[in-house]
Design an enzyme around this catalytic site. Sequence first.
Site, PDB file in Angstrom:
ATOM      1  CG  ASN A  17      -1.684   1.221   1.475  1.00  0.00           C
ATOM      2  OD1 ASN A  17      -1.748   2.084   0.595  1.00  0.00           O
ATOM      3  ND2 ASN A  17      -2.301   1.331   2.650  1.00  0.00           N
ATOM      4  CE  LYS A  19      -0.151   3.092   4.887  1.00  0.00           C
ATOM      5  NZ  LYS A  19      -0.052   3.169   6.338  1.00  0.00           N
ATOM      6  CG  HIS A 103      -5.775   1.618   5.372  1.00  0.00           C
ATOM      7  ND1 HIS A 103      -5.332   2.625   6.204  1.00  0.00           N
ATOM      8  CD2 HIS A 103      -4.742   0.751   5.240  1.00  0.00           C
ATOM      9  CE1 HIS A 103      -4.074   2.373   6.539  1.00  0.00           C
ATOM     10  NE2 HIS A 103      -3.699   1.251   5.973  1.00  0.00           N
ATOM     11  CD  GLU A 105      -2.857   5.316   7.021  1.00  0.00           C
ATOM     12  OE1 GLU A 105      -2.819   5.382   5.787  1.00  0.00           O
ATOM     13  OE2 GLU A 105      -1.965   4.765   7.698  1.00  0.00           O
ATOM     14  CD  GLU A 175      -3.407  -2.871   7.390  1.00  0.00           C
ATOM     15  OE1 GLU A 175      -2.282  -3.077   6.912  1.00  0.00           O
ATOM     16  OE2 GLU A 175      -4.066  -1.854   7.141  1.00  0.00           O
ATOM     17  N   GLY A 181       2.410   2.112  10.936  1.00  0.00           N
ATOM     18  CA  GLY A 181       3.327   3.252  10.808  1.00  0.00           C
ATOM     19  C   GLY A 181       4.018   3.631  12.106  1.00  0.00           C
ATOM     20  CB  SER A 221       5.320  -1.815  12.117  1.00  0.00           C
ATOM     21  OG  SER A 221       4.840  -0.510  12.431  1.00  0.00           O
TER      22      SER A 221
HETATM   23  P1  PGA Z   1       2.883   0.249   7.735  1.00  0.00           P
HETATM   24  O1  PGA Z   1       1.388   0.404   7.147  1.00  0.00           O
HETATM   25  O2  PGA Z   1       3.463  -0.984   7.124  1.00  0.00           O
HETATM   26  O3  PGA Z   1       3.584   1.519   7.308  1.00  0.00           O
HETATM   27  O4  PGA Z   1       2.738   0.139   9.209  1.00  0.00           O
HETATM   28  C1  PGA Z   1       0.579  -0.705   6.960  1.00  0.00           C
HETATM   29  C2  PGA Z   1      -0.726  -0.287   6.357  1.00  0.00           C
HETATM   30  O5  PGA Z   1      -1.220   0.790   6.688  1.00  0.00           O
HETATM   31  O6  PGA Z   1      -1.322  -1.013   5.529  1.00  0.00           O
END
Ligand code: PGA
Length: 257
Positions: A17, A19, A103, A105, A175, A181, A221
């Site tokens: 992803n 982003k 997701h 976010e 997740e 993140g 992460s």
């Molecule tokens: P990250 O994000 O690997 O940067 O923690 C994972 C995600 O949001 O799918």
Amino acid sequence: MGAKIQGAGRKRFIAGNWKMNLDRSSALALASTLRERCGNRTDLDVAVFPPFVYVSEVAHALAGSSIRVGGQNCCDQASGAFTGEVSAGMLADVGATMVILGHSERRHVYGETDELVHRKVRAALTAGLDVILCVGETLAERQAAATEKVISRQLQRGLEDVSAAEFSKITIAYEPVWAIGTGQNATPEQASQAHGYLRGVITSRYDDRVAARVRIQYGGSVKPANVQTLLSAPEVDGCLVGGASIQAESFLPLLIS
Ligand code: PGA
């Protein structure tokens, strides 16, 4: 040796992803490196999710390879006066075959509700896209021992009226919000426990056969240093990767055998 075939013959699935990262030239450079280095892999599934404006060109760059391309979101409506939105049909039209929905976010930064996520799932399936449906608890919810309640609700509401046949187009991504993140990944035990729980919810909703087939990715992460232990955890069928997916040097090592 190829990547481990997960329980019940589930093929491992690693998704990147991107982003809101990369510019046009770095997105295309990454796509071309991935194509060269893993564009023929058939022992595992790989997909990338560029920002909307690059989906078309990245899909073109990866056409004919085994790497799939998807959108990071889509509108719940098919067309019309929805300024700033992108429909599932438009994504399909430019070569996407998948979309990430729900997701954290989208849920927590943009306030998407379970009901909206569900309408998006419907719109994506109608447009012929496969879906990665994300679920996950916040730190406060985990500390309040509400993890199962939250991920079960997100799953059940997201899948409302989705038939078993349609469900075959869905991958689940667990997740935990506190792991996204932050550099603090869930332990393999925490991931396995949540995945096993989700598979149980799917069994009650559909049946054993459907539950045994669905792939459940872990996200939060994931990086080269922890991918091996996470992927060796029972019930973890792959990963949804953010930060480590935007550079070939950190993404390629995640496609381990
Ligand atoms: P990250 O994000 O690997 O940067 O923690 C994972 C995600 O949001 O799918």
